[in-house]
Design an enzyme around this catalytic site. Sequence first.
Site: not given
Ligand code: ATP
Ligand code: MG
Length: 561
Positions: A33, A260, A270
């Site tokens: 995102e 994760r 984020k």
């Molecule tokens: P945040 O919680 O930091 O806002 P998010 O999961 O909302 O992260 P996205 O941009 O939706 O962020 O993530 C893109 C991809 O990265 C998704 O497939 C998500 O599962 C993966 N991802 C995000 N954070 C992690 C993590 N800590 N470890 C592994 N994969 C991750």
């Molecule tokens: Mg997300």
Amino acid sequence: MSEERANNFIRALVDEDLASGRYPKVVTRFPPEPNGFLHIGHAKSVCLNFGLARDYGGHCNLRFDDTNPAKEDVEYVESIKEDVQWLGFTWDDRLYYASDYFERLCQRAEELIKKGHAYVCQLTPEQVRQYRGTLTEPGRDSPWRDRPSQESLELFRRMRAGHFAEGEMFLRARIDMASPNLNMRDPALFRIRKVSHHRTGDQWPIYPMYDYAHCVSDAIEGVTFSICTLEFEDHRPLYDWVLEKLDWPEPRPRQIEFARLNLEGALMSKRKLLQLVKENYVDGWDDPRLPTLAALRRRGVTPEAIRLFCERIGVAKKDSWIELEWLEKAIRDDLNPKVRRVMAVLDPLLVTLTNWPEGLVKDIPAPYFPDAPERMGFRDLRLTKRIYIEREDFSLDPPAGFHRLTLGGTARLRWSGYLRCQEAKLDAAGQPSELFCSYSEEPQGQVSAKKRPGIIHWAPAELSIPAVARLYDRLFVVPRPTGDLARELNPGSLVERANCRLEPALADLKTGERVQFERLGYFYLEKGPTATEPGLFNRVVTLKDSWAKAKKKEDKRGPES
Ligand code: ATP
Ligand code: MG
């Protein structure tokens, strides 16, 4: 690529699905995102998705999951593209945006409405909460649940035409308000949002929900393995439900969840990273103390080190915490065979060699890579009458076991002879401001094997090059920060050494190059010197695991009273 390739449960599932003929090839996607910069957790997902595609001869799409316009921005889109490429992966011409599918998502939603699988609901957000039920109680059906499809269809079209206000109504799936899985209790599919989107502008007054957009986007792109983090496990039934009710042709994508990355010492949400940036606790999204990829790059970490780290931590089905030492170890292991060893003095103390002729310069050849001198060749160290040593390497009042320079004591200069300190000039505060030492090629007097003088690094005074070095420590004083910044931030996370002196051979070092300053760590020249400014170095990582040592000390000392 040389990194070891861990086998993991996802590869086993992929093997299974390829063997059974369920999928002809592997198609994955990385779906960020664009609401912030990528961090090391995302790197795990990037390496996993692009790595699988690479290893199985398939492909991986980069898809921006831009369904939530309020928090998203093109600045983030650009940074994410840069970071994925920097990590060493390519999406070729497969750069997609969920927003490109809005029209199709709308049409598919109409299909669900016509089939009786979705309806427009006019409960207020507060009522929706009341009707939802709880984990232990079933929900109640919305009074709008059984309205004629034709009515829902017309309302949905008017929602789309912008006729209604936010919160007035929304489109929801018609599944089961009594499902034990809350995600299946008639979840929202489209909601009204009167917000400009960074790509579609004001074209859309309605936006699809993540759970609906994601599975359909995957299906549109022909994704086979939709890999996501564990918190989406309970959403998988909905993922499958949507595609099933749309009669999406097989093979439909398969969602697989993995744990994760939680990295000790790093805050990765984020939202919290944004707070650190917005409230100026750090110097932007690429502040080298952050766990973002932009920050790690600016600090001097290589993409190879990050890939190595991701390979080593592997992929599991259970959440866990990874100690920061793992990342630091991968960084060291990556840089160790690649960079030259040189000398720099970060906190210089002037030493005059009393028995050295004024004007004499002795060139001393020294290998750049002492373990295998032939690998990187030699340079000349230039010994002169005045040199700098590290302030820390001299003690007026040496603690027991101090093997470096003391008043009347002896220390060895790296790659050259011995200093014996005859006199220390003190400043007004009683701190040494200059030392006077005699120099000899052999140690003076008797030296027992046990009391061998310590070896210290040095740089010639006049011939050395000025530089600035930034030494980073952990941003938080606790291993698992919660975001309570007032209590958890480490006040000493950045120490700047403004008066460093580098050995003369470093005159040819280019911006972006890395070296090891012996005894001090791996350093990265972030900004090269200009006519008016000295070069700026970042310490990428120390040579030893200083945190583990500190922890041990702490344990011995016991809790602070
Ligand atoms: P945040 O919680 O930091 O806002 P998010 O999961 O909302 O992260 P996205 O941009 O939706 O962020 O993530 C893109 C991809 O990265 C998704 O497939 C998500 O599962 C993966 N991802 C995000 N954070 C992690 C993590 N800590 N470890 C592994 N994969 C991750
Ligand atoms: Mg997300």
